[in-house]
Write a protein that holds these residues in place. Structure first.
Motif: not given
Length: 1545
Positions: A674-676, A682, A685, A700, A704-706, A727
């Motif tokens: 996962a990455s914001i 990255w 998870c 998470l 925030e948007k991932y 996202p």
């Protein structure tokens, strides 16, 4: 061994006659199965009886007994059998799975050669039995049976004798060849499992055989037990092949699986036993846990299981310890019944081990992961099973990689296990880590460690990328553990968790050593196993390449099908494809197992392989070659997954799903990252591959948007990443709300009813947009069809349902709706009758809500009743009770009705749960109570915040509220007096993130009230703040200060002196910014930086200063510092005029001079005096800045008294000591320091009062050193005395008698002797008794010091008696006879001379005088004249000395008080004629004197002694014109013992 048997058989055959040999034929019938086979483990006893019986058929079919037998000679002709391997009696399939038991059939070689089959034997046996039954008479049968019994007995005896002989020969050959003794360990007696009570001890024991003697190790959950590490806990003993483990005082931690392992060079075997420790829950002594007295009856009991206090999704890091626990409530509670508690990871049951510790306390289940590894990641499930069913609870545990030992190194591999193990190699497999450290992994290193050691050995020299590797070079029969490390260009990862121990042996041997038994299949497979000798084995078959990578290949085959082949091994050969050149791979050591791993093959080349069998007889033909195999990775990395779709789940998790990799072979699982959005960083998870296509990513950040991506993994490596997902914002998923509840009627008229209900407990993650109401008519208890009451949703929780029929009964249901949809309807309400209310009192209030719940208070809100009654509502009453209390516990909280629709309940008991209700009243009375509120516990939730009032720099007053538990859909709702605020002209609401504030535009009386804030979509986060008139006044004052601020000062303007006489003006502000500035003003004129003024402004500390070099007369005036920081200002002034300025100017000048003085040698401390405890006066000073050339001069009254050119003092101190100070020491003392840099002077005036002060200090020391007054006696009277350390003549002392100063007289005297001060009382009488004191009169303002003594009582009596004794002794001593004048020791005189000696005699009464010569009394005669005149002069005269007078003379005086004597020696020498009389005269002290006219040259003194005396010599008696006492005398000193020579001249 078989040679020995043949030899014995021949010996026995020769020993027996022929007839007996024939009679033994029936016994030899048992030779169809050689008798030594009967002692082998696999021989079946039932089968042995049939094959060894008397009537067993022979090869001839139905002949006589003789024809059927085999004689020993024929038996002895058998060739020696080759050594056979231990037969296996387990039937296995191709996959080595056990499918049944095998019973071997042993036959003689002759039967085998003759083709004597089972069918023939059965047929011949049946024919013989039939003929015997038909043609044998009863007599013959009886006779035959007797003969049979005799022969059987003889047969048995011979067999026993033969067995003994064979055994002796076997033992002999064993001793000759010790290798035949070596065999793997074997458990004769295995340890058994135990169940014990807590605090009891348990012993596990076993018996092990084997040679060499095996080494035995005990394990607990696969962890070796060290008795030294747990002193007193474990006791391990080994005696005579019996091994035991004793566990003392067992507790729950001892519940485990215990393993005992026996190992020697031939192999290793293990046995297992479990120990279960239980706790007895009866009320008895815990040290005597009695067992249960009987079974628990569970019949008819239904258990209800509830799992509470659950563990949530957990995150850990490798190496840490984590505990998961749940509280389990089982009802009803039976103390003697315990449920079955099990833990699972990813659906696999966990068992206790060194990694997993499980504990059940009776109400709480705990799983402790002692040392986290990524293998521990997964879904953990607790399963609690009772007879009524089971309950489960699950939560995921994530394990992150430990910090890498080298920055940028990859994570550790995981799930290291052994896929295949045999004698020659073990295939180790693992899973690749999710974290590569930022650089691709170059490969892996495999390490091995032999069990029982701690030495790790790297198995491969170069890293391998394939996640499987065959480890070779192992010792057969030994056990190993393995670990794997990953490497990239940055460095090496941490090692993985070690694998389980694996022994290097074939699976069949391993199964046999572990005592594996096959499951019963109902089928016995009968096989044949015949001995063979000297047979070259055939060709292996089914040769194939089972695994191929770029680093190695694995071949497998099946052994040849011939029976009886023992000790078969294999040679592997290879050939490059397209050639016919075969090369043997294992040239030195043949392979023992039908599997082989090949290394060092050229990558990309194609090879063919074949295998040959070999044994002692030779090497067999090769197998069929394999197909051409190219050296490369047959297994490709999987393709990338696709279509990654994230979905909202909770406020900290997202559900990620994807499509599986296409055509993926041997897929291990997937890694999700996962990455914001926008970070391009990255994070994994999961750190353990998951083998599903849907995964919940936890941990998470809310809001925030991932984006997500997935990659697959198999043994060949990791695939490419999938495309990034769309996202997704992390927040709770939206669902339709739960049903409302608590439907009640607020008002009823003829054709309508007003309903109210309570908000759903779950709103689905979004605000409720409205409600839908349904109703149905109920006729005679039968409910009709539901009808919609409203088509459009209503936002309020109250609604009037119209178009109803009067006097009809109805039921209602309500559904809530949000953006996700309409929820399910509520349960039908109670049945209500539609009839008009006519009561006078109001209806019930409704919509009770509780806010601002704290540990001791909460706020209750409600809405007024819809039905007002006959008159308007004019107040409300609030009732309260504990939730569990009975109805009688309701109590009112307000005695006077409140006009508000809110009420703050105070003084609650923390942790107590309460319910509330409200009643409305009008003029007619109090109406019906509302529905009871939901129970609420009085407790302050963690993280609860309160509204904070603030005034900013512009003076704006605001109320601020912060919420830490907000969700993405949460909103701040402000209200005044718990009503919506609609007037935006007075307030402004501003919300940012999780903070919100209300700002007052123009605060005034209209803003007085209670302001509250509630946060939606939280667990009741709310708070309030009351602005009263006093509070509003306080806030307005603060606002005014902020609008027109002043700079706060820590200190106002002050002045201080610096070195060199500089003057510093300074002040300090409390807080100031970097933009602040200062103006320096003197007498209304701004001064600037220059030679006279030095300014400095430290904005960090707020210190402002101005320094002037000196003060001049024109500097008199007012100094001011004016400060400005933004709009804040301040100033401080200092007035220096008149005497204040003059004093400051003088001080400045003085400091300036002092600075110049200190540039050369100077005094740090000026001259001062100090009195030591020894009453020595020390003048001292402390100097500084001196050097070697500095001189120090002392002066008194201007006269130099001491010079110290070489200053050898320490710490800069110079001293002048005055040992015994007196008046002459008074004066002015001066100390002068000087060198080439200058000089400094210090003076000390010790005159007049200063000297008095000094002497007072001396006197004070003297007085304090005085001893207590003591009493003594003398011959004159009684003396009082004290000692001081030092006496000074100036010391003022006063003696007191009975507190009055004593007037001294002849009888009372005082004096000083040395350091003793005394008071003499002569001739004391009783009048002298009393208190005496000596007072030291010190004029130092502190008064004098007194020492007192009491002269009375026994003390006086003792002193008086002593005085009288001393007085009598003094009188006696005074009046005793004594010789006052001394005589010379030796007198030398010339012969013929006259000698006259005279001495003084005293005593009262008059003494008696006697002269002695040589101790004989002398009498006076003409030659020796003895006279005693006037009672005090005794003379001794010899008129003419002759040699006969030589001798020792003495005078003895005596009276009643005593006796005394004196002696002298007379020596006479020859000399000149007599010239006259020599006379010696002594004075009162006994000194001998000469006459004054005697010429000095006529006196000759020879010193021969030590003591000196005076001797007087008179030449001629005739020259004396006066009496002896009137003669002229000359004094001559001489020593005692002197010799006086008198020559007459």
């Amino acid at each position: 061994m078989f040679g020995v048997e043949e030899h014995v058989l021949k010996k026995l055959s020769n020993a027996n006659p022929a007839g007996e040999t024939n009679r033994q034929a029936p016994a030899s019938m048992s030779g169809s199965v050689p008798f030594y086979r009967k002692h082998q483990r696999g021989y079946d006893r039932g089968y042995r009886y049939q094959s060894g019986g008397r009537y067993a058929a022979g090869p001839g079919g139905g002949g006589s007994t003789r024809s059927r037998g085999l004689d020993w000679s024929s038996q002895s002709g058998l060739d020696p059998l080759p050594k056979r391997t231990k037969p296996s009696y387990l039937a296995v399939d191709r996959e080595n799975q056990i499918i049944g038991y095998v019973v071997p059939i042993f036959r003689s070689s002759q039967e085998f050669a003759a083709g004597y089959s089972d069918k023939t034997r059965l047929r011949d046996t049946a024919a013989y039995m039939e003929s015997r039954d038909m043609f044998t008479s009863g007599l013959e049968m009886e006779r035959s049976e007797q003969i049979s019994r005799k022969e059987a007995m003889r047969e048995t005896a011979q067999r026993i004798s033969f067995n003994k002989t064979i055994h002796e020969h076997e033992e002999h050959f064993k001793r000759m060849n010790e290798d035949s003794l070596m065999h793997v360990p074997e458990f004769i007696i295995k340890p058994r499992s135990h169940t014990v009570w807590e605090k009891q001890s348990v012993r596990l024991h076993c018996t092990v055989s084997g040679w060499p003697d095996p080494r035995v190790v005990w394990y607990k959950n696969n962890v070796a037990i060290d008795p030294l590490a747990n002193a007193g806990k474990y006791k391990i003993e080994s005696k005579y092949s019996v091994h035991s483990l004793e566990i003392n005082r067992c507790d729950f931690e001892d519940t485990a699986q215990y393993r005992v392992s026996a190992m020697n060079v031939k192999g290793e075997v293990s046995a297992f036993a479990s120990v279960v420790v239980k706790r007895f829950k009866g009320e008895v002594d815990e040290f005597l846990p009695a067992p249960r007295h009987g079974p628990v009856s569970e019949y008819g009991i239904t258990f209800q299981t509830h799992i509470v206090d659950k563990f949530g999704v957990s995150f850990g890091r490798e190496g840490e310890t984590m505990s998961l626990g749940c509280t389990v409530i089982i009802y009803p509670t039976l103390h003697r019944y315990q449920p079955e508690v099990q833990w699972y990871r990813d659906g696999i049951l966990l068992s206790p081990s060194k990694w997993n510790h499980m504990h059940w306390s009776g109400d709480r289940a705990t799983l402790t992961l002692t040392h986290l590894n990524k293998e521990d990641e997964g879904l953990y499930t607790l399963r609690v099973t009772t007879k009524s069913g089971s309950k489960t609870y699950s939560a995921y545990v994530f394990v992150r990689d430990a910090d890498a030992e080298v920055e940028g190194a990859p994570g550790a591999p995981l799930d290291v296990c052994c896929l295949d193990a045999n004698k020659d190699y073990i295939i180790v497999s693992w899973k690749q880590p999710a974290v590569d450290g930022g650089n691709s992994i170059l490969g892996y290193f495999v390490d091995r460690c032999e069990v029982g050691t701690t030495h790790w050995i790297q198995c491969n020299d170069t890293p391998i990328k394939f996640a499987r590797f065959p480890v070779t070079g192992l010792v057969e029969g030994r056990s190993y553990t393995f670990r794997v490390r990953a490497v990239n260009k940055s460095g090496m990862s941490r090692p993985s968790r070690v694998s389980e121990p694996v022994a290097a042996m074939d699976p069949a041997d391993r199964a046999r050593m572990r005592g594996t038994s096959a499951p019963w299949t109902g089928q016995i497979i009968v096989t044949e196993e015949e001995p063979a000798e000297g047979i070259v084995p055939g060709r292996p078959h089914e040769l194939q390449v089972t695994e191929a990578t770029r680093n190695y290949l694995v071949l497998s085959w099946k052994p040849p099908g011939e029976k009886g082949l023992e000790g078969v091994m294999y040679y592997v050969e290879k050939c490059v494809s397209g050639t016919d050149s075969w090369q043997r791979v294992n040239t030195e050591i043949p392979v023992k197992s039908p599997r082989f791993a090949l290394f060092d093959l050229a990558e990309g080349n194609s090879y063919c392989f074949r295998v040959r069998c070999c044994n002692a007889a030779g090497v067999g033909e090769p197998s069929d070659p394999t197909e051409a195999t190219t050296v490369r990775d047959k297994l490709d990395t999987p393709s990338a997954p696709s279509k990654v779709v994230p979905t909202r789940n909770t406020d900290t998790s997202v559900v990620v799903s994807w499509e599986a990799s296409l055509d993926a072979k041997e897929l291990v699982g997937y890694y999700i990252e996962a990455s914001i959005v926008g970070s391009n960083v990255w994070e994994p998870c999961n750190n353990k591959p998951v083998n599903v296509t849907r995964f919940i990513c936890h941990g998470l950040m809310t809001g925030e948007k991932y984006v997500f991506r997935v990659r697959a993994v198999n043994a060949a490596g990791l695939s490419q990443f999938s495309p990034e997902s769309e996202p997704v914002e992390v927040k709770a998923a939206i669902a339709s709300p739960a049903p409302p509840f608590g439907i009640s009627v607020l008002e009823c008229v003829r054709d309508s009813m007003v309903l109210a209900w309570k908000q759903p407990t779950f709103i689905g993650g979004a605000d409720i947009s409205g409600y839908f109401v349904d109703y149905r008519e109920v006729v005679d208890g039968v409910a009709g069809k539901w009808h919609e009451a409203n088509i459009r949703a209503v936002s309020e929780r109250a609604y009037r349902v119209t178009d109803l029929k009067e006097n009809k009964k109805y039921q209602f249901q309500v559904r809530a709706a949000n953006i996700a949809g309409v929820g399910i309807p509520s349960l039908p309400s109670d049945t209500f009758l539609c009839e008009e209310w006519t009561i006078a009192v109001p209806g019930p209030p409704h919509d009770l809500q509780l806010r601002e719940v704290r540990a001791d208070s909460m706020v209750l809100l409600w809405r007024p009743p819809v039905y007002q009654g006959r008159n308007p509502v004019n107040g409300f009453y609030v009732d309260m009770k504990e939730a569990e209390a009975p109805e009688e516990a309701w109590r009112g909280l307000n005695t006077k009705a409140t006009q508000n629709t809110f009420f703050k309940v105070k003084n609650l008991k923390e942790e107590e749960t309460y319910v509330f209700r409200v009643r409305a009243q009008n003029q007619a009375g109090v109406g019906k109570t509302s529905d009871i509120s939901e129970p609420v516990q009085a407790a302050t939730k963690p993280g609860t915040k309160e509204i904070v009032v603030d005034v900013d720099d512009d003076g704006v007053i605001s109320l601020n509220f912060e919420c830490a538990d907000m969700t993405p859909d949460s909103k701040f709702v402000w209200s005044k007096n718990y009503e919506d605020m609609d007037d935006s002209s007075r307030l402004t609401v501003e919300t940012k993130g999780n903070k919100s504030k209300v700002m007052f535009k123009s605060p005034g009386e209209e803003d007085i009230g209670i302001y509250s804030c509630m946060v939606t979509h939280t667990d009741g986060a709310s708070s309030s703040y009351a602005i009263s008139p006093d509070e509003l006044k306080r806030l307005l004052e603060i606002s005014r200060d902020h609008k027109f601020p002043t700079i706060p000062l820590k200190s106002n303007l002050a002045v201080e002196m610096l070195e060199k006489g500089k003057v510093r003006f300074w002040l300090q502000a409390e807080q100031i910014s970097a933009n602040a500035k200062v103006d320096y003003v003197f007498n209304d004129n701004v001064v600037a930086q220059g030679e006279k003024y030095k300014m400095n402004f430290d904005k960090n500390t707020g210190v402002v200063e101005m320094i002037m070099e000196s003060l001049m007369p024109e500097d008199e005036g007012t100094f001011t510092f004016q400060m400005q920081d933004g709009k804040a200002t301040n100033q401080s002034s200092l007035v220096l005029i008149g005497d204040v300025f003059k004093d400051l100017q003088k001080e400045s000048e003085f400091q300036r001079k002092e600075w110049f003085r200190k540039q050369g040698p100077h005094f740090i401390e000026y001259l001062a005096y100090e009195v030591t405890p020894e009453c020595c006066v020390v003048l001292k000073c402390k100097v500084g800045n001196i050097k070697k050339e500095t001189s120090a001069l002392w002066y008194k009254d201007g006269r130099e008294i001491k010079a110290d050119e070489n200053l050898g003092f320490t710490e800069g101190v110079l001293k002048l000591e005055i040992a015994q100070i007196s008046k002459k020491d008074a004066g002015v003392y001066e100390m002068v320091l000087k060198d080439d840099r200058g000089k400094d002077t210090s003076k000390l005036n010790l005159t007049d009062q200063c000297f008095k002060n000094l002497m007072n200090e001396v006197f004070n020391y003297i007085a304090n050193s005085s001893t207590p007054l003591k009493i003594t006696s003398t011959d004159q009277g009684i003396r009082l005395y004290t000692f001081v350390s030092y006496y000074n003549d100036l010391l003022p002392v006063t003696w007191h008698y009975k507190d009055s100063a004593i007037a001294f007289s002849d009888r009372l005297k005082s004096g000083v002797v040395g350091d003793q001060l005394w008071l003499q009382i002569s001739e004391p009488t009783e009048k002298d008794m009393g208190k005496y004191a000596i007072e030291f009169n010190i004029n130092d303002g502190r008064g004098g010091l007194r020492r007192t003594v009491e002269l009375s009582g026994q003390g006086y009596e003792d002193a008086l008696a002593e005085f009288k004794r001393l007085k009598a002794a003094a009188i006696a001593e005074k009046n005793r006879a004594r010789v006052a004048g001394g005589l010379p020791d030796v007198v030398t005189i010339q012969e013929g001379k006259a000698l006259n000696l005279t001495c003084n005699i005293s005593g009262d009464p008059l003494p008696q005088v006697t002269w002695l010569k040589n101790d004989r009394e002398l009498t006076s005669n003409e030659h020796c004249i003895l006279r005693f005149e006037s009672g005090k002069f005794a003379s001794f005269t010899i008129t003419a000395v002759s040699t006969a007078d030589t001798g020792k003379y003495s005078i003895l005086v005596k009276n009643k008080h005593g006796t005394e004597s004196a002696e002298f020696t007379l020596e006479v020498t020859e000399g000149m004629p007599d010239l006259g009389v020599t006379s010696y005269w002594t004075d009162a002290e006994g000194n001998v004197v000469f006459g004054a006219n005697t010429p000095k040259d006529k006196m000759k003194t020879a010193v021969t002694g030590m003591r000196k005396e005076s001797v007087a010599a008179v030449d001629k008696m005739d020259d004396l014109t006066e009496k002896p006492e009137e003669k002229e005398e000359v004094t001559v000193e001489k020593d005692v013992g002197d010799q006086i020579d008198i020559d007459g001249t």
